[in-house]
Motif scaffolding. Sequence first.
Motif, mmCIF file in Angstrom:
data_model
loop_
_atom_site.group_PDB
_atom_site.id
_atom_site.type_symbol
_atom_site.label_atom_id
_atom_site.label_comp_id
_atom_site.label_asym_id
_atom_site.label_seq_id
_atom_site.Cartn_x
_atom_site.Cartn_y
_atom_site.Cartn_z
ATOM 1 N N ALA B 143 0.841 -1.214 0.000
ATOM 2 C CA ALA B 143 0.000 0.000 0.000
ATOM 3 C C ALA B 143 0.867 1.253 0.000
ATOM 4 N N ILE B 144 1.919 1.233 0.827
ATOM 5 C CA ILE B 144 2.809 2.407 0.911
ATOM 6 C C ILE B 144 3.494 2.632 -0.446
ATOM 7 N N ARG B 145 4.004 1.536 -1.011
ATOM 8 C CA ARG B 145 4.693 1.630 -2.300
ATOM 9 C C ARG B 145 3.747 2.148 -3.379
ATOM 10 N N ALA B 146 2.533 1.574 -3.405
ATOM 11 C CA ALA B 146 1.573 1.966 -4.439
ATOM 12 C C ALA B 146 1.111 3.410 -4.242
ATOM 13 N N GLY B 147 0.847 3.784 -2.963
ATOM 14 C CA GLY B 147 0.370 5.141 -2.674
ATOM 15 C C GLY B 147 1.404 6.187 -3.050
ATOM 16 N N LEU B 148 2.662 5.958 -2.643
ATOM 17 C CA LEU B 148 3.711 6.924 -2.984
ATOM 18 C C LEU B 148 4.062 6.849 -4.470
ATOM 19 N N GLY B 149 3.835 5.669 -5.071
ATOM 20 C CA GLY B 149 4.065 5.509 -6.512
ATOM 21 C C GLY B 149 3.199 6.456 -7.321
ATOM 22 N N PHE B 150 2.034 6.802 -6.791
ATOM 23 C CA PHE B 150 1.130 7.745 -7.456
ATOM 24 C C PHE B 150 1.819 9.099 -7.657
ATOM 25 N N PHE B 151 2.726 9.442 -6.733
ATOM 26 C CA PHE B 151 3.438 10.731 -6.824
ATOM 27 C C PHE B 151 4.798 10.585 -7.510
ATOM 28 N N GLY B 152 5.040 9.393 -8.057
ATOM 29 C CA GLY B 152 6.285 9.169 -8.780
ATOM 30 C C GLY B 152 7.456 8.759 -7.913
ATOM 31 N N VAL B 153 7.184 8.437 -6.635
ATOM 32 C CA VAL B 153 8.280 8.000 -5.751
ATOM 33 C C VAL B 153 8.646 6.561 -6.113
ATOM 34 N N PRO B 154 9.934 6.279 -6.355
ATOM 35 C CA PRO B 154 10.306 4.901 -6.693
ATOM 36 C C PRO B 154 10.087 3.956 -5.503
ATOM 37 N N PRO B 155 9.827 2.673 -5.797
ATOM 38 C CA PRO B 155 9.516 1.717 -4.711
ATOM 39 C C PRO B 155 10.557 1.687 -3.595
ATOM 40 N N TRP B 156 11.856 1.692 -3.952
ATOM 41 C CA TRP B 156 12.885 1.595 -2.906
ATOM 42 C C TRP B 156 12.829 2.798 -1.973
ATOM 43 N N ALA B 157 12.564 3.978 -2.556
ATOM 44 C CA ALA B 157 12.504 5.189 -1.726
ATOM 45 C C ALA B 157 11.258 5.156 -0.836
ATOM 46 N N ALA B 158 10.164 4.602 -1.359
ATOM 47 C CA ALA B 158 8.913 4.531 -0.584
ATOM 48 C C ALA B 158 9.095 3.643 0.647
ATOM 49 N N VAL B 159 9.653 2.440 0.448
ATOM 50 C CA VAL B 159 9.795 1.542 1.598
ATOM 51 C C VAL B 159 10.865 2.054 2.573
ATOM 52 N N LEU B 160 11.878 2.730 2.044
ATOM 53 C CA LEU B 160 12.912 3.301 2.914
ATOM 54 C C LEU B 160 12.316 4.409 3.782
ATOM 55 N N ALA B 161 11.466 5.234 3.185
ATOM 56 C CA ALA B 161 10.817 6.307 3.944
ATOM 57 C C ALA B 161 9.930 5.708 5.040
ATOM 58 N N ALA B 162 9.229 4.626 4.705
ATOM 59 C CA ALA B 162 8.353 3.978 5.695
ATOM 60 C C ALA B 162 9.181 3.414 6.844
ATOM 61 N N LEU B 163 10.299 2.775 6.524
ATOM 62 C CA LEU B 163 11.153 2.209 7.579
ATOM 63 C C LEU B 163 11.737 3.326 8.446
ATOM 64 N N ALA B 164 12.085 4.449 7.822
ATOM 65 C CA ALA B 164 12.653 5.582 8.579
ATOM 66 C C ALA B 164 11.618 6.141 9.555
ATOM 67 N N ASN B 310 -7.389 16.376 -9.258
ATOM 68 C CA ASN B 310 -6.036 16.023 -8.822
ATOM 69 C C ASN B 310 -5.907 15.998 -7.307
ATOM 70 N N VAL B 311 -6.538 16.990 -6.661
ATOM 71 C CA VAL B 311 -6.422 17.088 -5.201
ATOM 72 C C VAL B 311 -7.051 15.853 -4.549
ATOM 73 N N GLY B 312 -8.253 15.513 -4.999
ATOM 74 C CA GLY B 312 -8.950 14.361 -4.426
ATOM 75 C C GLY B 312 -8.171 13.077 -4.639
ATOM 76 N N ALA B 313 -7.670 12.888 -5.853
ATOM 77 C CA ALA B 313 -6.914 11.669 -6.153
ATOM 78 C C ALA B 313 -5.628 11.612 -5.320
ATOM 79 N N SER B 314 -4.979 12.779 -5.155
ATOM 80 C CA SER B 314 -3.748 12.808 -4.348
ATOM 81 C C SER B 314 -4.044 12.483 -2.884
ATOM 82 N N LEU B 315 -5.159 13.037 -2.382
ATOM 83 C CA LEU B 315 -5.529 12.744 -0.990
ATOM 84 C C LEU B 315 -5.807 11.253 -0.816
ATOM 85 N N PHE B 316 -6.469 10.661 -1.808
ATOM 86 C CA PHE B 316 -6.778 9.227 -1.756
ATOM 87 C C PHE B 316 -5.469 8.424 -1.672
ATOM 88 N N ALA B 317 -4.501 8.776 -2.521
ATOM 89 C CA ALA B 317 -3.216 8.056 -2.519
ATOM 90 C C ALA B 317 -2.479 8.265 -1.193
#
Lengths: 72, 455
Positions: B143-164, B310-317
């Motif tokens: 979910a974290i990877r997919a949600g941040l993926g919506f904003f163009g964050v690469p998977p490795w950066a998404a999971v690293l941010a979550a772990l941090a 865009n705002v609604g979709a971003s909030l959803f992600a």
Amino acid sequence: MNAGQKMRTPLSPSDEELVLSALEPDQLAEAKKQRIPRRSLRKSELLVLWFLRVYLLFMIFVVVYQAWSGTH
Amino acid sequence: MNLFANLKTRGNFVITHEDIDRAHDRARVLAARSRGNWFSRFRLLWLLIGPGILVMLGENDGPSMLAYAATGAKFGIGFFLPFIVLTFVMAIVVQEMTVRLGAATQRGHAELIFERFGPFWGWFSMIDLGIGNFLTLITEFIAIRAGLGFFGVPPWAAVLAALALLYTALMTHRYWTWERITLAIAAFNLVFIPVALLTHPDWHSVGHAFASWQPLPRMEQDTLLIVLADIGATVTPWMLFFQQSATVDKGMTRRDVGFGRVDTALGAALAAAAALATVIATTPLFTHHMSAEHFQAAEFAQALRPLIGNVGASLFALGMVEAGMVACVTISLSSAYAFGEVAARPHSLNLPVRQGKAFYSVVFLLAVLAALIVLIPGLPLVYVVLVVNVIAVLAMPPALAFLFLLANDRELMGDVVSPTWANVLAAAVVVFLIAAGVMFGISVIAPHLFAASPR
């Protein structure tokens, strides 16, 4: 050296007073190490627990089957 | 006989760092209770809320929000709105027992099962919890990877941010600080409410759905899968273990059980609001006949973008990221608490790292392992997301049986033993969960029995 021994650091009187006034005896970390006596389960209780265990195993098999059929 | 009445006097015990931190928190509770005016009662509520809200909003996790989103996209506004409220009522019934158990025994759930019923049954419970928690943890990182993926964050950066973030929240070494940080993050779960409002819902249909439970969905295998996913989105085994351990770690006592109930009900109300909002938010996909099967967080947000902007979709992600993040913390913790209880290792968020090495290691190792699995390319993770809530529902009746036995154990519970009404409600929940599981099983083994049913 276990964790309990590591925690034997000198306490300030105010800390000790605080702990003694704010915590109930069974809330102290050391008190929680006391074991709770075992309770034997009645036959009816064992029957229910085994039934639920078999139910869970069977249903997990169903879920695995569904996932497998979904991929094929 | 109350088993805890014969504990040794305080003088015989070593006072630990954990005790001092907990005593600071309890001193504030005692001070607020001693005053007795309205402001003090409000302050008491503020001090004592936490485990209930966290467990309920924590269970509004990645797969749960996806289940609600799929519900709205597939069935729209109708039967599932009141049904979701019913599942949260079931969650209150079940979780209230863990508050009483924790407050009365000052022990975690895993510890009580092991010590009261022996390791044979204890290990069964731990295996159920361990497998369920780890699979769910993987879905949180999805979910974290997919949600941040919506904003163009690469998977490795998404999971690293979550772990941090997980690391930052835990390294406070204070239950109170951790709880308040996590509550602040969990409040973001309510972001689904403005998203729902952006879809300009048909309030008449919403009212009609609550009043009549109509329109009813077609009885088929997909419907039963959604039914089970929605139940699994509110009642799961890790919640029992987490809330009881958190109640103990927070230092709640028998006198606080009333506030624990309020905390649980408040958490359920907030989580139900977010869940209903998610169903309503994705209803436009149903009304526009857009197929949402196997959608993940980012796909839902992308599909909603033309409809809510865009705002609604971003909030959803972002909501999906939060859902995964809070659950990542609470589910890892429920595993770590259970491990500490069973292995007789110190297990508290009030522990300094040196004394709680094993406890904190379990939290991080599980999270890192789940994060790494999510990063492996080509794994069919979508199936994990689909079945994780179903497995939770199936594992719930055995877990509830132990909860039922413990909450009715007069030697353990004393004056907070389960009353008859609580037992009737708990039994009804177990019967309901088994019936839902059996119906699902029949729909898998004999799908023709359901496919031909009229709407």
